[in-house]
Design a protein around this motif. Structure first.
Motif, mmCIF file in Angstrom:
data_model
loop_
_atom_site.group_PDB
_atom_site.id
_atom_site.type_symbol
_atom_site.label_atom_id
_atom_site.label_comp_id
_atom_site.label_asym_id
_atom_site.label_seq_id
_atom_site.Cartn_x
_atom_site.Cartn_y
_atom_site.Cartn_z
ATOM 1 N N ARG A 589 0.860 -1.178 0.000
ATOM 2 C CA ARG A 589 0.000 0.000 0.000
ATOM 3 C C ARG A 589 0.899 1.230 0.000
ATOM 4 O O ARG A 589 1.682 1.454 0.930
ATOM 5 N N VAL A 590 0.799 2.029 -1.046
ATOM 6 C CA VAL A 590 1.674 3.183 -1.233
ATOM 7 C C VAL A 590 0.886 4.452 -0.961
ATOM 8 O O VAL A 590 -0.224 4.639 -1.484
ATOM 9 N N ARG A 591 1.457 5.325 -0.130
ATOM 10 C CA ARG A 591 0.851 6.619 0.158
ATOM 11 C C ARG A 591 1.863 7.716 -0.123
ATOM 12 O O ARG A 591 3.027 7.608 0.284
ATOM 13 N N LEU A 592 1.403 8.783 -0.773
ATOM 14 C CA LEU A 592 2.224 9.967 -1.032
ATOM 15 C C LEU A 592 1.470 11.180 -0.505
ATOM 16 O O LEU A 592 0.277 11.348 -0.801
ATOM 17 N N ARG A 593 2.149 12.030 0.244
ATOM 18 C CA ARG A 593 1.487 13.215 0.783
ATOM 19 C C ARG A 593 2.480 14.366 0.902
ATOM 20 O O ARG A 593 3.697 14.158 0.983
ATOM 21 N N LEU A 651 7.744 16.172 0.816
ATOM 22 C CA LEU A 651 7.022 15.146 0.070
ATOM 23 C C LEU A 651 7.355 13.811 0.725
ATOM 24 O O LEU A 651 8.515 13.380 0.721
ATOM 25 N N VAL A 652 6.357 13.176 1.314
ATOM 26 C CA VAL A 652 6.556 11.953 2.095
ATOM 27 C C VAL A 652 5.906 10.789 1.363
ATOM 28 O O VAL A 652 4.703 10.822 1.062
ATOM 29 N N GLY A 653 6.698 9.759 1.083
ATOM 30 C CA GLY A 653 6.183 8.543 0.496
ATOM 31 C C GLY A 653 6.399 7.374 1.428
ATOM 32 O O GLY A 653 7.449 7.268 2.068
ATOM 33 N N GLU A 654 5.407 6.499 1.528
ATOM 34 C CA GLU A 654 5.505 5.318 2.388
ATOM 35 C C GLU A 654 4.990 4.099 1.643
ATOM 36 O O GLU A 654 4.020 4.193 0.878
ATOM 37 N N ALA A 655 5.647 2.970 1.883
ATOM 38 C CA ALA A 655 5.221 1.692 1.307
ATOM 39 C C ALA A 655 5.007 0.706 2.444
ATOM 40 O O ALA A 655 5.944 0.381 3.181
ATOM 41 N N GLU A 659 0.783 -4.200 8.298
ATOM 42 C CA GLU A 659 1.174 -3.252 9.340
ATOM 43 C C GLU A 659 2.668 -2.948 9.314
ATOM 44 O O GLU A 659 3.156 -2.220 10.174
ATOM 45 N N ARG A 660 3.383 -3.499 8.361
ATOM 46 C CA ARG A 660 4.830 -3.299 8.305
ATOM 47 C C ARG A 660 5.182 -2.173 7.337
ATOM 48 O O ARG A 660 4.851 -2.232 6.153
#
Length: 682
Positions: A589-593, A651-655, A659-660
């Motif tokens: 699950r990729v989130r960019l904000r 610019l913050v990206g998370e993968a 829950e990891r």
């Protein structure tokens, strides 16, 4: 039996008349006199030896030359620091060892060195660096201590092995070094025991026979399928211990069931599967006597914490505990032979290098973590004369591992430090396997003040230079500014190293396939220096450690900025990539904000990756070329970006996998008021 103490005398004389009689003081073994602040080229050790069994053998680890006398009788001479002097001792009680690590005269040093010590003899990360003072604070002494073995007439003195896969299992080729005073025919017992997991102990007996003298005896043992040794991210490093018992004398070495090879595209094949190497270079210490098993465990744990699966032991053979730690923890070792830059071109030196190269294979060849032998680091005039010779010897001594003739300058790219700008990493210099790159960074100010004293601030550059600091590269190439205080200088220096490492590793990993791995230079400072390391000598992280750690996650989200300064309404992102080095598929699950004066969710989606896949999942250029109905989906986002206030944003990206949190990538972007109405179609 390990000898715990000796009596020591520092002596600068190269050719003393007779044995010294007075002035000795008691020291604990292992021992290197530089650790006590003694500046000497020769040291004498006097040891009281026990009587033990029909025969006694001395095992002595010293740097670099050793000579021995027992009760006044001269016994011989040994050359080489990383493998033991195995010497039979006649009857007698008092042993004198003369250990010398002489400075090589200018003209020989540094270009035509004769001592095979690698970074312990010359390097830009040791006291004095590459200056005329580069031989100070030498490495002489009994760094590995002394043991006395009691043996029978048929003595077991060494054990090593090679492993070969066969249908349905493995073929173990065990080699036992036997020293006999008579022709012999004796039974040896071999045992194979799990070390870091529960399992069955396998045993067998073998008949050994031969004539009097010292030589290797061989046993072939066919074994079934066994649990594999793997790197930590792909499985478990199942580790065994192979033991041999001959007439009550027992020796043991590590063993791990695994295969290594390099395919035609340069990939490492571990157990038949490609592995992307995420590595670093390590010189854990300049003085091996001061290193310990606890320190090795900490260093290997930090390597794993940084997300790395491989380490290059840089241009030396290091402490045995380091290899043992890599065996247990599933970290691969690229092992350099201790040749650094230039050496003597004559036949005698080549012959000695051949002897010691074979010794390196015997000393380290049992370790499953060791996956590659490399004959030279950055050779100069020796490159095409010595490299092929040593490469052939290493291949002959060990046909189970890949061999490199040299780690050359061409695979050591330093844009942003010795030349160019760190953006030049986009050209993938050193591909397919860059084995050095990086930038210096200052350790913390408190440590610098403690080490440099009054020379810390304002800087006295001759003192900083002795501690390896490179001013030209820092100020002229990297463009780091000192600021108004030592603390500010440290902050700016560490910021630069972190930016360079993040940029370089992301560029290499996005190019996976063209690039098959990387080895950052380097991991830890081996003394109180100012080097390329991401950990200082006390293992306190610099900012570069955290940058390396985030960029070396087995699963990486990599963002490519559009511009660092853009007008309100413009996109903050040019590309977004996912890279997996895992050997299994995964769903992320990729989130960019954006975070700053306003917070804005830019994108969120589930992305499925195959095992080992690298994928660009967003490209601004491709979006511009997309049909209008595709572009229309981004209209709400464009309108939202047009309404954000100007200012500094992240610019913050998370993968995420469940829950990891596998990877987090953060870029800085500044939004400015538009000069004219913005006309960007995206």
């Amino acid at each position: 039996m390990r000898v715990e103490k000796a009596w020591f005398l520092a002596d600068g004389a190269e050719a003393p008349e007779g044995l010294p009689e007075g002035g000795f003081r008691e020291v604990a073994l292992p021992h290197q006199w530089s650790l006590e602040g003694v500046e000497a080229e020769v040291g004498w050790y006097r040891l009281a030896l026990p009587e033990a069994g029909p025969r006694r053998f001395l095992l002595s680890f010293g740097d670099y030359y050793q000579e021995a006398w027992l009760d006044g009788t001269y016994l011989g001479r040994h050359e080489g620091y990383f493998f033991p002097w195995v010497l039979e001792l006649p009857k007698g009680k008092e042993l004198f060892l003369r250990v010398s690590a002489p400075k090589e005269p200018l003209g020989v040093w540094p270009r035509f060195k004769r001592q095979i010590k690698g970074v312990f003899g010359q390097h830009d990360c040791r006291p004095g660096g590459t200056t005329a003072r580069g031989q100070e604070r030498g490495t002489g002494g009994l760094w590995g201590g002394v043991e006395v073995w009691a043996r029978e007439e048929v003595a077991l003195l060494g054990l090593t092995h090679r492993l070969f896969p066969r249908p349905g299992g493995w073929r173990l080729w065990a080699r036992l070094l036997v020293d006999a005073t008579r022709p012999f025919r004796e039974r040896a017992r071999l045992a194979l025991s799990p070390v870091n997991f529960p399992g069955e102990v396998l045993e067998r007996e073998a008949l050994l026979e031969g004539e009097a003298g010292r030589g290797w005896r061989e046993v072939v043992w066919d074994l079934p399928e066994m649990p594999l040794w793997e790197v930590w991210e792909r499985g478990f490093p199942h580790l065994f211990r192979l033991e041999a018992d001959l007439l009550g004398a027992r020796l043991g070495v590590p063993l791990g069931f695994r295969t290594v090879a390099v395919d035609g595209e340069g990939w490492l094949l571990l157990n038949g599967k490609r592995l992307f190497l995420r590595g670093t270079n390590a010189i854990p210490t300049q003085w091996l006597a001061g290193y310990s098993e606890e320190m090795a465990q900490r260093d290997v744990a930090l390597i794993k914490e940084a997300g790395l699966n491989a380490v290059r032991v840089h241009a030396h053979v290091t402490h045995p505990a380091f290899y043992e730690g890599c065996d247990r923890e599933g970290v691969l070792v690229w092992q350099d032979f201790p040749l650094q830059w230039g050496y003597a071109p004559d036949e005698a030196f080549a012959q000695e290098a051949l002897r010691q190269a074979r010794a390196m294979v015997e000393v380290l060849g049992a370790h499953p973590s060791a996956y590659l032998w490399c004959a030279q680091n950055e050779p100069t005039h020796n490159r095409h004369a010595l490299g092929p010779l040593l490469g052939a010897a290493l291949r002959a001594a060990d046909p189970t591992r890949p061999v490199k003739e040299a780690s050359d300058f061409r695979e050591h790219p330093y844009p942003g430090w010795y030349w160019g700008h760190y953006r030049d990493f986009l050209a993938l210099p050193g591909a397919p396997l860059p084995s050095e790159f990086g930038a210096q960074a200052l350790p913390r100010a408190e440590l610098l003040r403690r080490v440099l004293g009054e020379a810390a601030w304002p800087p006295r550059w001759e003192v900083w230079g002795y501690h390896n600091f490179q001013p030209h590269e820092t100020f002229r190439v990297a463009g780091v500014e000192m600021g108004e205080s030592l603390e500010e200088f440290v902050e700016r220096s560490q910021d630069y190293q972190a930016r360079l490492l993040e940029f370089a590793v992301h560029a290499y990993r996005r190019a996976k396939g063209k690039v098959v791995g990387y080895f950052q230079f380097m991991f830890v400072e081996p003394w109180e220096g100012i080097t390329w390391a991401v950990l200082d000598v006390e293992r306190v992280p610099k900012k570069g450690f955290f940058a390396l750690k985030e960029a070396s996650s087995p699963v990486l989200l990599s963002l490519v900025p559009y511009l660092e300064r853009v007008e309100v309404g413009a996109p903050p992102l040019q590309e977004a990539w996912l890279v997996s080095d895992l050997d299994r598929p995964l769903s992320l699950r990729v989130r960019l904000r954006l975070e700053g004066p306003a917070t804005l969710l830019l994108h969120e989606e589930e992305i499925a990756l195959d095992a080992g896949e690298v994928r660009r999942f967003f490209s601004l250029g491709e979006l511009w070329e997309s049909p209008l109905e595709v572009q229309a989906r981004f209209l709400p986002l464009r309108e939202a970006l047009a309404r954000i206030p100007p200012g500094a944003y992240r610019l913050v990206g998370e993968a995420w996998e469940g829950e990891r949190l596998w990877s987090r990538h953060v870029l800085s972007v500044e939004y400015l008021e538009p000069i004219l109405p913005l006309e960007v179609a995206w």
